[in-house]
Design an enzyme around this catalytic site. Structure first.
Site, PDB file in Angstrom:
ATOM      1  CG  LEU A 139      -2.045  -1.049   1.208  1.00  0.00           C
ATOM      2  CD1 LEU A 139      -2.943  -0.885   2.424  1.00  0.00           C
ATOM      3  CD2 LEU A 139      -2.887  -0.962  -0.061  1.00  0.00           C
ATOM      4  CG  ASP A 141       5.659   1.760  -3.414  1.00  0.00           C
ATOM      5  OD1 ASP A 141       6.108   2.806  -2.912  1.00  0.00           O
ATOM      6  OD2 ASP A 141       6.252   0.668  -3.390  1.00  0.00           O
ATOM      7  CG  HIS A 142      -1.941   0.840  -5.241  1.00  0.00           C
ATOM      8  ND1 HIS A 142      -3.253   0.982  -4.844  1.00  0.00           N
ATOM      9  CD2 HIS A 142      -1.995   0.596  -6.574  1.00  0.00           C
ATOM     10  CE1 HIS A 142      -4.072   0.795  -5.876  1.00  0.00           C
ATOM     11  NE2 HIS A 142      -3.337   0.574  -6.936  1.00  0.00           N
ATOM     12  CG  PHE A 143      -1.777   5.550  -5.873  1.00  0.00           C
ATOM     13  CD1 PHE A 143      -1.080   5.201  -7.033  1.00  0.00           C
ATOM     14  CD2 PHE A 143      -3.101   5.156  -5.755  1.00  0.00           C
ATOM     15  CE1 PHE A 143      -1.720   4.502  -8.056  1.00  0.00           C
ATOM     16  CE2 PHE A 143      -3.725   4.439  -6.772  1.00  0.00           C
ATOM     17  CZ  PHE A 143      -3.047   4.127  -7.920  1.00  0.00           C
ATOM     18  CG  LEU A 157      -6.364   3.599  -3.422  1.00  0.00           C
ATOM     19  CD1 LEU A 157      -6.730   2.485  -4.376  1.00  0.00           C
ATOM     20  CD2 LEU A 157      -7.066   4.884  -3.847  1.00  0.00           C
TER      21      LEU A 157
END
Lengths: 128, 166
Positions: free
Chosen positions: B31, B33-35, B40
């Site tokens: 999570l 890196d997302h984002f 999320l």
């Protein structure tokens, strides 16, 4: 609506749900694999939906006789031999196999079955 | 290492339905890196959790004697994204079960809100149908224990499930 058309509408709805295609794409002459993009796992899904929609029982291999198409007895060099075609016809009286017969390569078979074949198949099941 | 996309079962009725929960946490590295700054949970991983919920329900129903493989996401719709701190409840029910495959419906709720819903189709493969053995029995049993299936599981008559002695 004629009985045949009623069957067609239910088959159409099963194919729309199973394949995620538009209603307009499900024409009687549309091929299951080439036009509607059905993959092998979709046939299992379609069998489930047809059984439910029509209250019929579809034994494995009846709608799509994969055992004939993979049998060494019936297939020579990737093509169905005369015995194989006879076996296929016996197993699939509902399907129009005339086009397939002119080039009976196993690979080609996937593009043979049409929506109308599905309708005819259900008709024979309901009549049985 | 396996990917676990559910934390435990809260309800498990053999052959019928199950509820599993998934706590979304910022401790999950993916999570970050997302984002960055706006974490999320990808809905593809919600589908994975739904598939684990429904897949175990189906595998138990056929007594783990075939390999249950997610063959097709027949339909999926999501209404909002889950974020760290959310607790998702996946409710799976078996719509149709046959020797060769099964059709299930799974919903995902965050509190009272419907977060997503999907129809998942599983193929049940026999050994030799091109899929390697998915689990060693003791490893599978460890997972089922971790999921608390034999603590909370019931059969349709309400009787507790017996833990298999593999």
């Amino acid at each position: 609506m004629s009985p045949r058309d009623e069957i067609f509408e239910k088959v159409k709805s099963a194919l729309v749900d199973a394949l995620g295609v538009e209603e307009d794409d499900v024409r009687p002459e549309a091929t299951m694999v080439g036009d509607l993009g059905a993959e092998s796992i979709d046939f299992l899904d379609i069998v489930f939906r047809l059984e439910k929609a029509f209250g019929i029982k579809i034994p494995r291999g009846e709608l799509f006789p994969e055992d004939v198409l993979s049998s060494t007895e019936f297939v020579d060099n990737g093509k169905l031999n005369a015995a194989g075609i006879a076996a296929l016809k016996a197993r699939m009286p509902f399907a129009d196999l005339s086009k397939f017969e002119s080039n009976p390569s196993v690979q080609n078979f996937a593009n043979t079955l049409t929506v109308e074949d599905m309708v005819r198949y259900v008709q024979t099941k309901l009549a049985a | 290492m396996r990917w676990f996309w559910i934390d435990r079962f809260e309800e498990f009725v053999r052959g019928r339905s199950a509820i599993a929960i998934k706590n979304v946490s910022l401790a999950e590295e993916h999570l970050h890196d997302h984002f960055p700054g706006a974490a999320l949970m990808p809905n593809s991983l919600v589908v994975e959790g739904m598939a684990q919920t429904a897949g175990l329900l189906v595998a138990d129903a056929i007594e783990f004697n075939r390999r249950v493989v997610l063959a097709k996401v027949a339909a999926a719709e999501f209404h909002f994204d889950a974020i760290p701190g959310d607790c998702l409840r996946y409710r799976a029910e078996i719509l149709d079960l046959k020797p060769a495959g099964s059709l299930t419906r799974v919903s995902s709720h965050c509190g009272d809100r419907l977060q997503g819903e999907a129809e998942l189709f599983f193929a049940h493969l026999e050994p030799g149908e091109g899929v390697p053995r998915l689990f060693e029995p003791e490893e599978l049993l460890r997972w089922l224990d971790q999921m608390h299936i034999y603590d909370i599981g019931r059969d349709e008559s309400g009787k507790p499930l017996a833990r298999p002695d593999w």
